[in-house]
Scaffold this active site. Structure first.
Site, PDB file in Angstrom:
ATOM      1  N   GLU A  59     -32.385 -10.000 -25.359  1.00 53.90           N
ATOM      2  CA  GLU A  59     -32.856  -9.163 -24.261  1.00 53.90           C
ATOM      3  C   GLU A  59     -34.236  -9.621 -23.777  1.00 53.90           C
ATOM      4  OE1 GLU A  59     -31.297  -6.137 -22.702  1.00 53.90           O
ATOM      5  OE2 GLU A  59     -32.729  -7.113 -21.385  1.00 53.90           O
TER       6      GLU A  59
ATOM      7  N   ASP B  10     -35.091 -11.177 -20.146  1.00 50.04           N
ATOM      8  CA  ASP B  10     -35.994 -10.449 -19.245  1.00 50.04           C
ATOM      9  C   ASP B  10     -37.110 -11.361 -18.738  1.00 50.04           C
ATOM     10  OD1 ASP B  10     -34.415  -8.274 -19.788  1.00 50.04           O
ATOM     11  OD2 ASP B  10     -35.886  -7.216 -21.012  1.00 50.04           O
TER      12      ASP B  10
ATOM     13  N   SER C  52     -29.091  -5.413 -17.708  1.00 49.50           N
ATOM     14  CA  SER C  52     -30.335  -5.956 -18.262  1.00 49.50           C
ATOM     15  C   SER C  52     -30.791  -7.212 -17.545  1.00 49.50           C
ATOM     16  CB  SER C  52     -30.102  -6.357 -19.711  1.00 49.50           C
ATOM     17  OG  SER C  52     -29.934  -5.261 -20.512  1.00 49.50           O
TER      18      SER C  52
ATOM     19  N   GLY D 115     -21.737   2.341   2.204  1.00 53.24           N
ATOM     20  CA  GLY D 115     -22.907   3.182   1.985  1.00 53.24           C
ATOM     21  C   GLY D 115     -23.251   3.276   0.503  1.00 53.24           C
TER      22      GLY D 115
ATOM     23  N   ASP E 115     -23.333   4.293  -3.279  1.00 51.03           N
ATOM     24  CA  ASP E 115     -22.329   4.779  -4.219  1.00 51.03           C
ATOM     25  C   ASP E 115     -22.892   4.709  -5.639  1.00 51.03           C
ATOM     26  OD1 ASP E 115     -21.608   2.070  -5.399  1.00 51.03           O
ATOM     27  OD2 ASP E 115     -21.120   1.715  -3.283  1.00 51.03           O
TER      28      ASP E 115
END
Ligand SMILES: *[C@@H]1O[C@H](CO)[C@@H](O)[C@H](O)[C@H]1NC(C)=O
Ligand SMILES: *[C@@H]1O[C@H](CO)[C@@H](O)[C@H](O)[C@H]1NC(C)=O
Ligand SMILES: *[C@@H]1O[C@H](CO)[C@@H](O)[C@H](O)[C@H]1NC(C)=O
Length: 561
Positions: free
Chosen positions: A280, A284, A478, A540, A542
């Site tokens: 992670e 990132d 992520s 649009g 959602d």
């Protein structure tokens, strides 16, 4: 002898009187309680009356609704205060307790011989350490030992606590008392190896630059434009892995633009052992590096949290008191919770913390989660599971899409509607239109007039990144979240160059007519979970892909550049 005896007796009298006052339950009012031990936890015995317990006592803010109104005003392009972000002192004027509140709580604690320490810069949260027997007496509680079954983690909690009636309005919460929160986990992402130049197989930075019109020239205005990345649960970002990634994909970039600063929060550490690199954390940082030329800061949050919520609030307190020059203008986080696991008071407290960041001009982004309508990671569920802190109306929640254009929703992209927060004005028409469009198929499974997530989506499948010295692909919201953080940091760079304020809290702008014009609407795909097909992406906004995918050039036009 006689004198000593008298003195001793006198002392006993005072103690007895104090105890009598504490035990006078007629003045005590239940402040918070839960009916039973939550699923997944079990009672595991009593504790010694002498065991020390540390509790946080949160005091009522002077004017939190005033701060919320001010934050909306400075973040709404239609408001004359747009861009006029607050100073930290101006924020604390809203979040510190009033003198009346501070003295009421202080009197209560000192009459019980308890000396608190302030643990928040605004002075609105106090920490007290006392024996279990004193805590039981002070709060008319019954602290005992409980365990989280799956992890074996034990904790001391009570199913109810009370405060004196006269203090009800001054105390927001005492924590940890009735909160049973499963241990925070890193998103379960698997890295798969391989290098394939085809964007259909592996989304590398060139693919992303083409998909979303990311610029390739470096940002030049590093002063006051730091991109912050939050890391938790011993997920370490590795210097060499980022250098490998940038060398591979941005070969002309100077080495000085291929590294990051590390700030430790809550005794966090910074292991640079390659085998300790986190999937992670590395992902990132790699996605953040799409903002070439923007200084990156990795916040490594350790386990010694003061906030009782894994450091999610401590990181905001760290950032608020940083010098403005090194303080991030964007903070991205790819960790979170299922909303149902976090009591409302704590969920609200986190949201208040992010509101403070938004007020001073920091864009706060969270991944929406990878379990579709089933929550952060797919779980057993009878009703849909919104995620937190994505559900906070003062943050921007990022979902996932996949494929070559026209892109489609990633099936794991979490989205839905909060049970804690009402629908914010900026989103009210979108939520109403979506709810009206789907009929009654999911009636009872979600809240129809509340904060909807996510706000937007970006590429979240087969994203290429560097980890433990090699190149891999990985999937998850992520990946999408730091990708959007990089885009916002690059917009901020251009705004600074033009002498304009940075974007700060994004949503009123993103949902404005100019803002939404910068998005490509995603109209296909669903986010299954809880034994259903989930919601469908459509024309649009959602609750699968939000407003759609952003385009850098169009966002730049939307901010008037
Ligand atoms: C690369 O990915 C494409 C598209 O999925 C596939 O057709 C091709 O065989 C892959 N090439 C290699 C060398 O794996
Ligand atoms: C930053 O400066 C370099 C060199 O002058 C220039 O090529 C580049 O376009 C500039 N970047 C931006 C975003 O203006
Ligand atoms: C990145 O910065 C750190 C801390 O300043 C430094 O120790 C490290 O050598 C740098 N790594 C690379 C690959 O330049």
């Amino acid at each position: 002898m006689h004198l000593l005896g008298s003195a001793f007796f006198l002392l006993l009298t005072i103690l007895a009187a104090t105890n009598a006052a504490v035990l006078d339950r007629t003045t005590m009012v239940v402040h918070e309680s839960i009916k039973a031990v939550p699923t997944g936890f079990t009672h595991s015995g009593s504790i010694s009356p002498d065991q020390e317990i540390t509790l946080r006592i949160a005091l009522t803010h002077a004017d939190i609704t005033g701060l919320q109104a001010k934050t909306y005003a400075v973040s709404d392009p239609g408001n004359k205060l747009y861009g006029q972000h607050l100073t930290v002192d101006e924020v604390f004027a809203f979040t510190r307790p009033t003198a009346l509140t501070a003295s009421a709580v202080s009197t209560w604690l000192s009459s019980n011989s308890i000396i608190p320490t302030s643990i928040s810069p605004a002075g609105d949260v106090l920490s007290v350490t006392l024996s279990a027997s004193n805590a039981n007496a002070l709060l008319d509680a019954q602290f005992e030992k409980f365990a989280h079954v799956a992890s074996g983690t034990t904790m001391v909690r009570t199913l109810a606590y009370s405060v004196p009636a006269s203090l009800q309005e001054h105390v927001r919460y005492v924590h940890p008392t009735v909160a049973f929160i499963p241990p925070l986990q890193a998103p379960a992402m698997k890295a798969a190896g391989g290098v394939n130049a085809s964007c259909a197989a592996e989304m590398n930075p060139s693919c992303l630059q083409e998909l979303y019109a990311f610029p390739t020239d470096l940002a030049n205005n590093s002063a006051q434009n730091v991109l912050g990345v939050a890391g938790y649960v011993n997920e370490f970002a590795n210097f060499a892995d980022l250098a490998l990634f940038t060398t591979q994909f941005f070969p002309t970039r100077p080495a000085s633009d291929s590294n990051f600063t590390v700030i430790e929060v809550d005794e966090g550490t910074n292991s640079q052992t390659l085998s300790n690199a986190g999937v992670e954390a590395d992902l990132d940082m790699d996605m953040a590096s799409l903002a070439g030329g923007v200084p990156l800061t990795f916040f490594t949050v350790g386990g010694e949290d003061l906030d009782g919520i894994d450091g999610f609030i401590d990181i905001t307190n760290t950032i608020l008191v940083m010098p403005v020059e090194t303080r991030p203008t964007v903070l991205t986080t790819s960790y979170g919770f299922n909303e149902q696991d976090i009591p409302d008071f704590l969920n609200t407290e986190m949201c208040n913390a992010y509101t403070q960041l938004g007020a001073v001009g920091i864009s706060v982004l969270f991944a929406s989660g990878d379990g579709g309508v089933g929550g952060f990671q797919s779980i057993f569920c009878e009703v849909f599971v919104p995620t937190s802190p994505s559900d906070c109306p003062f943050i921007t929640s990022v979902g996932g899409v996949t494929g070559l254009p026209p892109q489609t929703a990633a099936s794991f992209s979490s989205g839905g509607f909060s049970e804690t927060f009402e629908v914010p004005d900026y989103q009210a028409a979108d939520v109403a239109a979506y709810v009206a469009s789907i009929g009654n198929e999911y009636d009872g499974l979600y809240s129809t007039n509340s904060r909807g997530i996510p706000d937007l989506a970006m590429q979240a499948e087969n994203v290429e990144f560097a980890w433990e010295g090699g190149l891999f692909i990985v999937s998850g919201t992520s990946a999408a979240t730091p990708m959007f953080a990089a885009m916002i940091a690059l917009i901020n760079d251009r705004l600074i160059a033009a002498g304009k304020p940075v974007l700060g809290f994004l949503n009123p702008f993103l949902y404005s007519a100019q803002g939404r014009a910068a998005f490509t609407d995603i109209t296909s795909g669903t986010n299954p979970g809880c034994g259903t097909n989930g919601f469908s992406a459509g024309p649009g906004w959602d609750p699968v892909t939000g407003l759609g995918t952003p385009n850098f050039e169009q966002l730049l036009a939307a901010v008037g550049l």
